[in-house]
Design a protein around this motif. Structure first.
Motif, PDB file in Angstrom:
ATOM      1  N   UNK A 102      -9.461 -36.118  -1.099  1.00  0.00           N
ATOM      2  CA  UNK A 102      -8.385 -36.110  -2.086  1.00  0.00           C
ATOM      3  C   UNK A 102      -8.592 -37.148  -3.197  1.00  0.00           C
ATOM      4  N   UNK A 103      -8.969 -38.375  -2.835  1.00  0.00           N
ATOM      5  CA  UNK A 103      -9.064 -39.474  -3.801  1.00  0.00           C
ATOM      6  C   UNK A 103     -10.445 -40.118  -3.833  1.00  0.00           C
ATOM      7  N   UNK A 104     -11.424 -39.427  -3.309  1.00  0.00           N
ATOM      8  CA  UNK A 104     -12.769 -39.988  -3.217  1.00  0.00           C
ATOM      9  C   UNK A 104     -13.360 -40.396  -4.550  1.00  0.00           C
ATOM     10  N   UNK A 105     -13.082 -39.622  -5.591  1.00  0.00           N
ATOM     11  CA  UNK A 105     -13.631 -39.926  -6.908  1.00  0.00           C
ATOM     12  C   UNK A 105     -13.209 -41.324  -7.348  1.00  0.00           C
ATOM     13  N   UNK A 106     -11.922 -41.633  -7.228  1.00  0.00           N
ATOM     14  CA  UNK A 106     -11.420 -42.940  -7.659  1.00  0.00           C
ATOM     15  C   UNK A 106     -11.829 -44.053  -6.699  1.00  0.00           C
ATOM     16  N   UNK A 107     -11.983 -43.702  -5.423  1.00  0.00           N
ATOM     17  CA  UNK A 107     -12.461 -44.690  -4.459  1.00  0.00           C
ATOM     18  C   UNK A 107     -13.870 -45.142  -4.826  1.00  0.00           C
ATOM     19  N   UNK A 108     -14.740 -44.189  -5.104  1.00  0.00           N
ATOM     20  CA  UNK A 108     -16.123 -44.516  -5.457  1.00  0.00           C
ATOM     21  C   UNK A 108     -16.178 -45.231  -6.801  1.00  0.00           C
ATOM     22  N   UNK A 109     -15.391 -44.777  -7.749  1.00  0.00           N
ATOM     23  CA  UNK A 109     -15.372 -45.375  -9.082  1.00  0.00           C
ATOM     24  C   UNK A 109     -14.986 -46.848  -9.032  1.00  0.00           C
ATOM     25  N   UNK A 110     -14.004 -47.200  -8.232  1.00  0.00           N
ATOM     26  CA  UNK A 110     -13.502 -48.578  -8.209  1.00  0.00           C
ATOM     27  C   UNK A 110     -14.143 -49.450  -7.140  1.00  0.00           C
ATOM     28  N   UNK A 111     -14.754 -48.865  -6.124  1.00  0.00           N
ATOM     29  CA  UNK A 111     -15.334 -49.648  -5.029  1.00  0.00           C
ATOM     30  C   UNK A 111     -16.428 -50.598  -5.503  1.00  0.00           C
ATOM     31  N   UNK A 112     -17.097 -50.259  -6.563  1.00  0.00           N
ATOM     32  CA  UNK A 112     -18.177 -51.095  -7.084  1.00  0.00           C
ATOM     33  C   UNK A 112     -17.679 -52.497  -7.457  1.00  0.00           C
ATOM     34  N   UNK A 136     -21.612 -38.176  -7.276  1.00  0.00           N
ATOM     35  CA  UNK A 136     -22.594 -38.511  -8.310  1.00  0.00           C
ATOM     36  C   UNK A 136     -21.918 -38.918  -9.614  1.00  0.00           C
ATOM     37  N   UNK A 137     -20.924 -38.175 -10.030  1.00  0.00           N
ATOM     38  CA  UNK A 137     -20.242 -38.487 -11.294  1.00  0.00           C
ATOM     39  C   UNK A 137     -19.492 -39.812 -11.182  1.00  0.00           C
ATOM     40  N   UNK A 138     -18.721 -39.987 -10.103  1.00  0.00           N
ATOM     41  CA  UNK A 138     -17.965 -41.231  -9.919  1.00  0.00           C
ATOM     42  C   UNK A 138     -18.904 -42.422  -9.786  1.00  0.00           C
ATOM     43  N   UNK A 139     -20.000 -42.231  -9.088  1.00  0.00           N
ATOM     44  CA  UNK A 139     -20.983 -43.291  -8.896  1.00  0.00           C
ATOM     45  C   UNK A 139     -21.605 -43.701 -10.236  1.00  0.00           C
ATOM     46  N   UNK A 140     -21.990 -42.738 -11.036  1.00  0.00           N
ATOM     47  CA  UNK A 140     -22.622 -43.046 -12.337  1.00  0.00           C
ATOM     48  C   UNK A 140     -21.644 -43.749 -13.281  1.00  0.00           C
ATOM     49  N   UNK A 141     -20.400 -43.271 -13.323  1.00  0.00           N
ATOM     50  CA  UNK A 141     -19.409 -43.903 -14.207  1.00  0.00           C
ATOM     51  C   UNK A 141     -19.054 -45.303 -13.702  1.00  0.00           C
ATOM     52  N   UNK A 142     -18.802 -45.433 -12.411  1.00  0.00           N
ATOM     53  CA  UNK A 142     -18.468 -46.740 -11.839  1.00  0.00           C
ATOM     54  C   UNK A 142     -19.585 -47.743 -12.021  1.00  0.00           C
ATOM     55  N   UNK A 143     -20.821 -47.302 -11.818  1.00  0.00           N
ATOM     56  CA  UNK A 143     -21.971 -48.191 -11.993  1.00  0.00           C
ATOM     57  C   UNK A 143     -22.131 -48.595 -13.452  1.00  0.00           C
ATOM     58  N   UNK A 144     -21.863 -47.677 -14.375  1.00  0.00           N
ATOM     59  CA  UNK A 144     -21.962 -48.016 -15.804  1.00  0.00           C
ATOM     60  C   UNK A 144     -20.908 -49.048 -16.190  1.00  0.00           C
TER      61      UNK A 144
END
Length: 165
Positions: A102-112, A136-144
């Motif tokens: 449900x919220x994995x995208x935001x979890x990955x985005x902010x976990x960094x 992949x998308x959340x990881x790339x945006x969060x890492x950037x």
């Protein structure tokens, strides 16, 4: 941590990439410290800030992606077998999986931006079955965002501080 600056001076952004790659899939390394040191070296003129950003972004993305793959293909059985050691009951695992769906995208985005989560982010996302394309998308945006903050922040604030003094 006294080895970080000499390693980055000797091997440049390749050392930064390697440190961040391994830190991003769980190895306890001082990735954020290495990135700040590389940014300060760039402010001094020893490295190019664009290279620092690119190496940190790529290291973070590839490292988290490796963690995701490890979690996806091996993490779930480990969580089922040894989850009780960290109080991860089958019910909690089910809840964690539902939350990741449900919220994995935001979890990955902010976990960094959270120290321990940064190291375990990909492993957890893969273990609980987060869809690859969301990861992949959340990881790339969060890492950037993370690499941009810690690459350009120290770089520009150091320069600003020098001008004020």
């Amino acid at each position: 941590m006294s080895w970080i600056e000499p390693a980055i001076v000797a091997y440049g952004v390749l050392a930064l990439f390697v440190i961040l790659y391994f830190e991003s899939f769980g190895v306890p390394l001082p990735g954020e410290s290495a990135l700040i040191i590389a940014s300060l070296l760039a402010a001094r003129g020893d490295l190019a800030i664009g290279h620092v950003f690119l190496a940190s972004w790529l290291g973070a993305v590839f490292g988290d992606s490796t963690g995701y793959l490890i979690g996806r293909f091996g993490g779930r059985p480990v969580l089922r077998r040894f989850g009780y050691l960290v109080k991860l009951t089958p019910e909690r695992l089910f809840h964690l999986e539902a939350l990741a769906q449900k919220r994995g995208f935001f979890m990955v985005l902010t976990a960094r931006f959270i120290v321990v989560l940064r190291q375990l982010n990909g492993l957890i996302a893969g273990s609980v079955g987060m869809p690859w394309h969301h990861f992949v998308v959340a990881n790339a945006i969060g890492a950037a965002l993370w690499a941009g903050l810690w690459s350009f922040g120290p770089y520009f604030f150091t320069d600003l501080f020098r001008r004020m003094v």
